[in-house]
Design a protein around this motif. Sequence first.
Motif, short mmCIF file in Angstrom:
data_model
loop_
_atom_site.label_atom_id
_atom_site.label_comp_id
_atom_site.label_asym_id
_atom_site.label_seq_id
_atom_site.Cartn_x
_atom_site.Cartn_y
_atom_site.Cartn_z
N ALA A 184 0.85 -1.19 0.00
CA ALA A 184 0.00 0.00 0.00
C ALA A 184 0.89 1.24 0.00
CB ALA A 184 -0.91 0.01 1.22
N VAL A 185 0.67 2.11 -0.97
CA VAL A 185 1.40 3.37 -1.07
C VAL A 185 0.41 4.48 -0.80
CG1 VAL A 185 2.85 4.83 -2.52
CG2 VAL A 185 2.93 2.34 -2.79
N LEU A 186 0.63 5.23 0.27
CA LEU A 186 -0.34 6.23 0.72
C LEU A 186 0.24 7.63 0.61
CD1 LEU A 186 -0.68 3.50 2.51
CD2 LEU A 186 -2.11 4.91 3.96
N PHE A 187 -0.50 8.52 -0.01
CA PHE A 187 -0.18 9.94 0.09
C PHE A 187 -1.15 10.53 1.10
CE2 PHE A 187 -0.88 14.42 -0.90
CZ PHE A 187 0.41 14.89 -0.65
N ILE A 188 -0.62 11.03 2.22
CA ILE A 188 -1.43 11.53 3.33
C ILE A 188 -1.24 13.04 3.42
CG2 ILE A 188 -1.94 11.31 5.79
CD1 ILE A 188 -0.40 8.60 5.69
N PRO A 189 -2.20 13.84 2.95
CA PRO A 189 -2.05 15.30 3.01
C PRO A 189 -1.95 15.81 4.44
CG PRO A 189 -3.78 14.67 1.47
CD PRO A 189 -3.42 13.43 2.23
N ASP A 190 -1.37 16.99 4.57
CA ASP A 190 -1.21 17.59 5.89
C ASP A 190 -2.52 18.14 6.45
OD1 ASP A 190 1.48 17.01 6.10
OD2 ASP A 190 2.11 18.90 5.19
N PRO A 276 -8.67 12.84 3.20
CA PRO A 276 -8.07 13.22 1.92
C PRO A 276 -6.97 12.28 1.41
CG PRO A 276 -7.06 14.49 3.67
CD PRO A 276 -8.11 13.63 4.32
N THR A 277 -6.68 11.18 2.15
CA THR A 277 -5.60 10.28 1.75
C THR A 277 -5.94 9.54 0.46
OG1 THR A 277 -4.80 9.96 4.01
CG2 THR A 277 -4.32 8.21 2.44
N VAL A 278 -4.94 9.40 -0.41
CA VAL A 278 -5.07 8.59 -1.61
C VAL A 278 -4.21 7.34 -1.41
CG1 VAL A 278 -4.70 8.45 -4.10
CG2 VAL A 278 -5.44 10.61 -3.06
N MET A 279 -4.79 6.18 -1.66
CA MET A 279 -4.08 4.92 -1.50
C MET A 279 -3.92 4.22 -2.84
SD MET A 279 -4.88 1.57 0.86
CE MET A 279 -4.31 2.39 2.35
N ALA A 280 -2.70 3.78 -3.12
CA ALA A 280 -2.42 2.96 -4.29
C ALA A 280 -1.97 1.58 -3.81
CB ALA A 280 -1.34 3.60 -5.15
N LEU A 281 -2.39 0.55 -4.51
CA LEU A 281 -1.97 -0.81 -4.21
C LEU A 281 -1.02 -1.29 -5.31
CD1 LEU A 281 -5.36 -2.37 -3.03
CD2 LEU A 281 -3.52 -1.40 -1.62
N THR A 282 0.09 -1.85 -4.89
CA THR A 282 1.10 -2.31 -5.84
C THR A 282 1.40 -3.78 -5.60
OG1 THR A 282 2.99 -1.75 -4.43
CG2 THR A 282 2.13 0.00 -5.84
N LEU A 319 4.40 10.66 2.42
CA LEU A 319 4.23 9.48 1.57
C LEU A 319 4.64 8.27 2.39
CD1 LEU A 319 5.05 7.26 -0.64
CD2 LEU A 319 3.35 8.92 -1.38
N LEU A 320 3.73 7.34 2.56
CA LEU A 320 3.98 6.15 3.38
C LEU A 320 3.85 4.90 2.52
CD1 LEU A 320 4.33 4.72 6.17
CD2 LEU A 320 1.84 4.79 6.37
N VAL A 321 4.86 4.04 2.57
CA VAL A 321 4.79 2.74 1.91
C VAL A 321 4.66 1.68 3.00
CG1 VAL A 321 5.96 1.05 0.44
CG2 VAL A 321 6.19 3.51 -0.03
N THR A 322 3.57 0.94 2.97
CA THR A 322 3.34 -0.10 3.96
C THR A 322 2.63 -1.26 3.26
OG1 THR A 322 2.40 -0.59 6.15
CG2 THR A 322 1.22 1.01 4.80
#
Length: 349
Positions: A184-190, A276-282, A319-322
């Motif tokens: 899971a790649v997450l862009f977490i706005p402030d 507002p977080t956008v999550m991408a799955l890779t 940006l969090l990769v988990t």
Amino acid sequence: MRRRVAQRVSVEEENNTPRNSVTVRVPATSANCGPDDCIGMAVDLWSEITVSRSDEFEIIAVGEGAVEMPKDKTNLMCIGLEAAFKAANKDVPVLKYHVLNRIPYARGLGSSSAAIVGGIIAGLVLVGHKLPCWGSEALLQIASTIEGHPDNVAPSIYGGIQIGIHNGTRWVSERAPHPAGMQAVLFIPDFIGKTADARGVLQPTVTRQEAAFNIGRVAFLVHALCTGNLDNLRYGVEDKMHQPQRGSKLYKYLYPMIEAAQNAGASCAYLSGAGPTVMALTSGATGDIFTQRETERTDSEVARAMLEIADQYGITGQLLVTQPVHEGARVIRVDPPFSSDVITYRDNI
């Protein structure tokens, strides 16, 4: 044999007695997953809630959202704990709460559900009360009643990807598989996402075409997960009911970021919860990713693509990769301990 049985019964009785303090570890969750309002996924990002008997009520919070977090009994972890004591038909004693919060507050990652579930579990352990699971899912009933739906609390309790519904009598949840190697790649706005704003942009009705579109996408999403066909995830997370409205009015970066993530190799991308977080799955991860060549995975390229869009739209964030996680909330420390000379539990708790 009789001596062993007697010892085990004694252990069970001890584990039903009230405790002085308990620490519960609770995962972040990502709900909606595109077209639905019934699927949620536990994410490998954890908060810890410690509750202790005390002479004075106090909430101490450190970490993500510590300033914004309510420090009185309106806090959802207090409400969850009170529900646990009510289920045990006991009065709530004076308690001290210490929260190590790693789940970003009001970002679409289930911070409220984590507080509810952590509070309920802490309360059950402190009061020495156990709930039935099979055929009733009593813990899920309490948490869903407080939250209003199961899509975050179910994966918070059970872990993994959960599909939750109300069957007319009670809340029920079932696990859907997630393919190996998924990250899971997450862009977490402030900035925080206010639920009232996120719901306020939605239409009160949907057309037949919109309903049919989303029903088909939910079916495609579940099929992709069950078969491990990651190529089909991008179609399974498409939506007509909430992402277009929120993307056009609240989160202008949403669709450009989804497109950039997928073009960079993501299996899919979507708005996590109400944003507002956008999550991408890779895909492609195996073992410890820091010992694996990046060319075998796509998370780094996807992360860079998402950050580029954020920069273009002037959105700051992290940006969090988990990864998705199979395990839900659990007790990690307790006083007195559950372990004894007869039985040792995981982590010697």
